[in-house]
Design an enzyme around this catalytic site. Structure first.
Site, PDB file in Angstrom:
ATOM      1  N   LYS A  92       0.873  -1.177   0.000  1.00 33.02           N
ATOM      2  CA  LYS A  92       0.000   0.000   0.000  1.00 33.02           C
ATOM      3  C   LYS A  92       0.907   1.224   0.000  1.00 33.02           C
ATOM      4  O   LYS A  92       2.122   1.085   0.117  1.00 33.02           O
ATOM      5  CB  LYS A  92      -0.926   0.015   1.219  1.00 33.02           C
ATOM      6  CG  LYS A  92      -0.199  -0.195   2.557  1.00 33.02           C
ATOM      7  CD  LYS A  92      -1.178  -0.266   3.727  1.00 33.02           C
ATOM      8  CE  LYS A  92      -1.862  -1.599   3.899  1.00 33.02           C
ATOM      9  NZ  LYS A  92      -3.276  -1.585   3.575  1.00 33.02           N
ATOM     10  N   ARG A  93       0.331   2.429  -0.130  1.00 34.28           N
ATOM     11  CA  ARG A  93       1.174   3.617  -0.030  1.00 34.28           C
ATOM     12  C   ARG A  93       1.875   3.651   1.326  1.00 34.28           C
ATOM     13  O   ARG A  93       1.360   3.126   2.321  1.00 34.28           O
ATOM     14  CB  ARG A  93       0.313   4.886  -0.213  1.00 34.28           C
ATOM     15  CG  ARG A  93      -0.044   5.159  -1.639  1.00 34.28           C
ATOM     16  CD  ARG A  93       1.163   5.407  -2.498  1.00 34.28           C
ATOM     17  NE  ARG A  93       1.741   6.710  -2.255  1.00 34.28           N
ATOM     18  CZ  ARG A  93       1.576   7.765  -3.048  1.00 34.28           C
ATOM     19  NH1 ARG A  93       0.882   7.664  -4.159  1.00 34.28           N
ATOM     20  NH2 ARG A  93       2.151   8.915  -2.750  1.00 34.28           N
TER      21      ARG A  93
ATOM     22  N   LYS B 262      -0.282   3.930   8.328  1.00 35.69           N
ATOM     23  CA  LYS B 262      -0.411   2.557   7.827  1.00 35.69           C
ATOM     24  C   LYS B 262       0.592   1.609   8.491  1.00 35.69           C
ATOM     25  O   LYS B 262       0.539   0.400   8.328  1.00 35.69           O
ATOM     26  CB  LYS B 262      -0.247   2.535   6.305  1.00 35.69           C
ATOM     27  CG  LYS B 262      -1.371   3.281   5.575  1.00 35.69           C
ATOM     28  CD  LYS B 262      -1.155   3.277   4.068  1.00 35.69           C
ATOM     29  CE  LYS B 262      -2.118   4.173   3.316  1.00 35.69           C
ATOM     30  NZ  LYS B 262      -3.470   3.598   3.143  1.00 35.69           N
TER      31      LYS B 262
ATOM     32  N   THR C 260      -8.962  -0.965   0.710  1.00 40.59           N
ATOM     33  CA  THR C 260      -9.576  -1.821  -0.311  1.00 40.59           C
ATOM     34  C   THR C 260      -8.657  -2.993  -0.624  1.00 40.59           C
ATOM     35  O   THR C 260      -9.103  -4.050  -1.045  1.00 40.59           O
ATOM     36  CB  THR C 260      -9.882  -1.033  -1.595  1.00 40.59           C
ATOM     37  OG1 THR C 260      -8.758  -0.195  -1.901  1.00 40.59           O
ATOM     38  CG2 THR C 260     -11.127  -0.176  -1.436  1.00 40.59           C
TER      39      THR C 260
ATOM     40  N   LYS D 111      -9.157  -7.236  -1.377  1.00 37.89           N
ATOM     41  CA  LYS D 111      -8.543  -8.001  -2.471  1.00 37.89           C
ATOM     42  C   LYS D 111      -7.828  -9.242  -1.929  1.00 37.89           C
ATOM     43  O   LYS D 111      -7.914 -10.337  -2.500  1.00 37.89           O
ATOM     44  CB  LYS D 111      -7.553  -7.119  -3.252  1.00 37.89           C
ATOM     45  CG  LYS D 111      -8.243  -5.954  -3.966  1.00 37.89           C
ATOM     46  CD  LYS D 111      -7.274  -4.878  -4.450  1.00 37.89           C
ATOM     47  CE  LYS D 111      -8.054  -3.603  -4.784  1.00 37.89           C
ATOM     48  NZ  LYS D 111      -7.189  -2.408  -4.935  1.00 37.89           N
TER      49      LYS D 111
HETATM   50  C1  26V Z   1      -5.477  13.672  -1.124  1.00 40.66           C
HETATM   51  C2  26V Z   1      -4.660  14.568  -1.715  1.00 40.66           C
HETATM   52  C3  26V Z   1      -4.402  15.820  -1.041  1.00 40.66           C
HETATM   53  C4  26V Z   1      -3.973  16.869  -2.006  1.00 40.66           C
HETATM   54  C5  26V Z   1      -2.881  16.397  -2.908  1.00 40.66           C
HETATM   55  C6  26V Z   1      -3.244  15.188  -3.682  1.00 40.66           C
HETATM   56  C7  26V Z   1      -4.102  14.263  -2.952  1.00 40.66           C
HETATM   57  C8  26V Z   1      -4.364  13.065  -3.529  1.00 40.66           C
HETATM   58  C9  26V Z   1      -5.178  12.175  -2.918  1.00 40.66           C
HETATM   59  C10 26V Z   1      -5.731  12.483  -1.722  1.00 40.66           C
HETATM   60  C11 26V Z   1      -6.673  11.481  -1.194  1.00 40.66           C
HETATM   61  C12 26V Z   1      -6.673  11.246   0.241  1.00 40.66           C
HETATM   62  C13 26V Z   1      -7.824  10.387   0.579  1.00 40.66           C
HETATM   63  C14 26V Z   1      -7.670   8.943   0.214  1.00 40.66           C
HETATM   64  O1  26V Z   1      -6.971   8.533  -0.667  1.00 40.66           O
HETATM   65  N1  26V Z   1      -8.363   8.130   0.940  1.00 40.66           N
HETATM   66  C15 26V Z   1      -8.369   6.684   0.784  1.00 40.66           C
HETATM   67  O2  26V Z   1      -9.532   6.351   0.046  1.00 40.66           O
HETATM   68  C16 26V Z   1      -9.682   4.957  -0.126  1.00 40.66           C
HETATM   69  C17 26V Z   1     -10.902   4.742  -0.998  1.00 40.66           C
HETATM   70  O3  26V Z   1     -12.033   5.170  -0.322  1.00 40.66           O
HETATM   71  C18 26V Z   1      -9.815   4.276   1.225  1.00 40.66           C
HETATM   72  O4  26V Z   1      -9.917   2.889   1.024  1.00 40.66           O
HETATM   73  C19 26V Z   1      -8.603   4.578   2.080  1.00 40.66           C
HETATM   74  O5  26V Z   1      -8.779   4.039   3.378  1.00 40.66           O
HETATM   75  C20 26V Z   1      -8.409   6.070   2.165  1.00 40.66           C
HETATM   76  O6  26V Z   1      -7.198   6.380   2.838  1.00 40.66           O
END
Ligand code: 26V
Length: 783
Positions: free
Chosen positions: A519-520, A525, A627, A631
């Site tokens: 994962k990232r 995490k 998610t 999987k």
């Molecule tokens: C936030 C940001 C902040 C600004 C810069 C670019 C950027 C790119 C992505 C994000 C997303 C943060 C939220 C996120 O990825 N949440 C994840 O969403 C998944 C699908 O719902 C979920 O399974 C993960 O637990 C959750 O961390």
């Protein structure tokens, strides 16, 4: 065209010649990929057109899923699967001397996303098309996807991902559907017939050109569209995907990208709607706009702008239509990930949009003051504009008719804590939609042997109704079935072992437990907890090499945001520990550590089917859903995890006996946070196992080279009061791993648990999730 193998072979060879001007003998794998994929796209075109004509003719309500990220991965194998042509094409190619699996490797992995959020969008598109809903993706065609990760001397190095280099056979450029997106300028206000009229002058115009990709549903009949927008200005807006994940930064180019997507997308939706010949007040009956996190929130003021400035509606009517059209999913409660744009940036880049946001805020705050006359402190807490910042989540909630979280626990935390004031104000707006994954990519395509076994045992109905996978529960005690699932897992492990050997020259024991954490990379995490535990195991084995432990292979895959220093240091630590453990002859029969570089969708498809153990160990309350957890479950891995995100719902289904749950609960974590954390020093001083590994991080010469190497990591725990509770949960993590070791010794019991997990995983198919979105949020009917 593809109803029989001979016809396919014939046509394929003709196309090889006509498209490439080469005879078959001279064709390379890349040529085969190119010709095959363009054939498939052409073949799907008929149904693509038919689907669109159907939508037009029946005036079906359509949902547009706006997302800054679509992590689609490779398409050839999946499209063949969905078209029902996988076997035929595999056999046909084989007879012509080609191996389909090798041909699939020629495709670039479209990495237009960071992680879970982008992959969720891709799974949703697959389910929308399969379930025959009128649902389309709306995104950006980044020239460069998420960076390619190389590991050089244990460190992450980022290389640009020019995924379009070899061309994209799946897309169709649609210059006839271009739109203009306007930035900057001066807004002039005049009065016409007593009404205010807003007009922007001296703006910068950018042309947005859409590229359409077919989204082919299972069985091929239904084909939706993923429309990704590109611009051709000199300093391109759609140049690259921002690689930060859960870490907000107020970058101007990112704001430009967001508005570019929102404006191009909404303009194109309105244009399509107008072809129906209905007046604009019917918009919410025919169109639903969904925003994937707050990144596309500007669809709200953009739709307002079009309704007011272009269509001439009054404010109240425009607001009513907008808030009946837009719905929003929240994907995180991490405060550092919440978007807050500087007002100064908005005012300059999007003056008219900013005016609209200001007006929305003025009206909203006015309403709050009336509603809560005795609680003036509420207004600044809920305000959309807070001093010099625009709070995107607040705008998204106020401007939409539905707000959902992505797992039961996450939605609960939103309603009871993070968004409590909004929940009190709009209780009916909030709802939960637990995430899901497409079982077509993650089981049928990634693990064909397991899919075939399920088919042989309960028939094929589960493919259309994944909940019916519970049917295999009745085989959980069947030793024949257990043996076969075990053999499939072993086969997948052998395949991964040879992949690892090919990539890194390291031999792993394919009969060891494959314990996988992919994962990232992020503090919450807790990859750090995993590697510290490996250090602990290593210490134990060194002390007593004949210790009775089942051999384990720990496998990691993780990209760190380039600006996230500590995350990169943890990657280094994992690689340093791996290097030390793997060459230590005293222990390396029982312990190996592998870091696989460039974790991506296509790599996930190779890794997940080979997992015995799935690490889902986030600090409770922090992982909105996860998610990957689903999987792994679907592929028969057992989870070691905290009661966080969707793990909680997995646990509801399979129970304590079939998962290795450990650690603090979310309520406990949140309680600690309210009191400034826990006393990390106490744990450090009282648990010798903790102290030993922590001290090794800073012991001179411990890791061979120069001592004190990981002082930064040591301090990241000790001087933040261990904000992710790594040390607090350490003892219970050790215990959970001991339990895994014990369980694995009884193959039958282990296999039984594995089958129970597979059986219940059907409920996590994104088909189930999308049905709920369609009926409970979007109001869509199946075509
Ligand atoms: C936030 C940001 C902040 C600004 C810069 C670019 C950027 C790119 C992505 C994000 C997303 C943060 C939220 C996120 O990825 N949440 C994840 O969403 C998944 C699908 O719902 C979920 O399974 C993960 O637990 C959750 O961390």
């Amino acid at each position: 065209m593809f109803n029989n193998k001979e016809a396919f072979k014939q046509l394929f060879q003709e196309k090889l010649v006509s498209k490439l001007g080469k005879p078959k003998m001279e064709a390379q794998k890349a040529d085969v990929y190119k010709v095959l994929s363009s054939m498939i796209r052409e073949y799907a075109s008929k149904n693509w057109i038919k689907t669109n004509q159907n939508y037009q003719a029946h005036q079906e309500k359509q949902v547009y899923y706006f997302s800054m990220e679509f992590l689609i991965g490779r398409l050839l194998g999946n499209n063949l699967l969905n078209l029902g042509m996988l076997e035929l094409v595999r056999d046909g190619l084989k007879e012509l001397g080609w191996d389909l699996e090798e041909i699939e490797e020629e495709e670039s992995d479209a990495g237009l996303g960071n992680g879970g959020l982008g992959r969720l969008a891709a799974c949703f598109l697959d389910s929308l098309a399969t379930l025959q809903y009128a649902g389309h993706g709306c995104g950006i065609r980044y020239k460069y996807g998420l960076f390619e990760q190389k590991i050089v001397e244990g460190n992450q190095v980022e290389l640009p991902d020019y995924w379009l280099q070899k061309g994209n056979e799946w897309e169709v450029r649609r210059p006839d559907k271009k739109v203009e997106v306007r930035f900057k300028g001066n807004v002039e206000i005049s009065k016409e017939n007593g009404e205010l009229v807003f007009e922007t002058h001296n703006y910068d115009a950018v042309t947005a050109i859409p590229y359409d990709m077919p989204v082919i549903g299972y069985e091929g009949e239904h084909v939706n569209t993923l429309r990704i927008w590109s611009d051709c200005s000199v300093d391109s807006i759609s140049e690259f995907l921002y690689p930060d994940d859960s870490q907000y930064e107020g970058k101007l180019l990112r704001l430009k990208q967001q508005y570019f997507l929102c404006s191009a997308g909404v303009q194109s939706i309105v244009r399509t709607f107008e072809k129906l010949g209905l007046s604009i007040e019917h918009l919410p009956e025919k169109v639903a706009i969904h925003i994937n996190d707050t990144h596309p929130t500007l669809v709200i003021p953009e739709l307002m702008r079009i309704l007011i400035d272009v269509k001439g509606l009054g404010w109240a009517e425009a607001w009513e239509l907008t808030t009946r059209t837009v719905s929003y999913t929240n994907h995180t409660t991490l405060s550092e990930a919440l978007e807050k744009w500087p007002v100064s940036m908005l005012k300059e880049l999007l003056p008219r949009i900013y005016m609209i946001i200001e007006e929305i805020n003025t009206r909203f705050c006015g309403m709050l003051m009336k509603k809560y006359p005795d609680q003036p402190e509420i207004v600044p807490q809920m305000s959309i504009i807070d001093g010099h910042q625009l709070k995107m989540a607040n705008l998204a909630i106020v401007g939409s008719y539905s707000v959902n979280g992505v797992a039961a626990l996450h939605t609960d935390i939103l309603m009871k804590r993070e968004m409590k004031l909004f929940y009190d104000l709009y209780p009916n707006r909030f709802n939960n939609k637990t995430n899901g994954i497409t079982h077509r990519r993650w089981l049928l395509h990634a693990n064909p042997a397991l899919s075939n076994l399920i088919n042989e045992s309960i028939g094929t109905r589960w493919i259309d109704s994944p909940e019916e996978m519970v049917g295999i529960l009745k085989y959980s005690e069947d030793s024949g079935f257990q043996d076969r699932t075990r053999a499939i897992k072993q086969h997948n492990k052998l395949k991964l072992a040879s992949f690892i050997h090919e990539k890194q020259g390291i031999i792993v024991d394919p009969y060891s437990i494959f314990d996988i954490h992919v994962k990232r990379l992020h503090g919450y995490k807790r990859q750090l907890m995993n590697i510290l535990h490996i250090m602990y195991l290593y210490n134990q084995l060194k002390q007593n090499p004949s210790m009775d432990r089942i051999p384990r292979t720990f496998i990691f895959g993780a990209k760190a945001a380039p600006s996230y220093w500590l995350a990169k240091r943890i990657i280094k630590l994992i690689n340093v520990v791996a290097h030390q453990v793997n060459r230590d002859r005293k222990v390396n029969q029982k312990l190996k550590v592998i870091f696989l570089e460039n974790y991506s969708v296509s790599l996930a498809e190779k890794i997940i089917p080979a997992a015995d153990v799935s690490e889902q160990i986030s600090t409770a309350s922090k992982e909105a859903s996860g998610t990957g957890n689903m999987k792994f479950m679907m592929n028969g891995a057992l989870t070691i995890g905290t009661m966080d995100g969707a793990n909680v719902e997995m646990h509801d289904m399979v129970g304590d006996a079939n998962m290795f749950i450990f650690g603090l609960q979310s309520d406990q974590v949140l309680e600690y946070y309210q009191h400034g954390g826990y006393a990390v020093q106490n744990v450090y001083h009282s648990d010798a196992r903790v102290r030993e590994v922590m001290d090794q991080l800073v012991s001179p010469g411990y890791f061979g080279l120069n001592g004190y190497e990981f002082e930064d990591i040591f301090h990241s725990i000790m001087s933040t009061n261990d904000e992710y509770f790594v040390l607090k949960d350490f003892a219970s993590y050790i215990e959970a791993h001991q339990q895994i070791d014990r369980s694995y010794r009884s193959p039958k019991k282990w296999q039984r648990k594995s089958i129970i997990n597979i059986a219940h995983s059907g409920k996590f198919s994104s088909d189930c999730t999308i049905r709920k979105y369609a009926s409970e949020i979007w109001g869509l009917e199946r075509i």
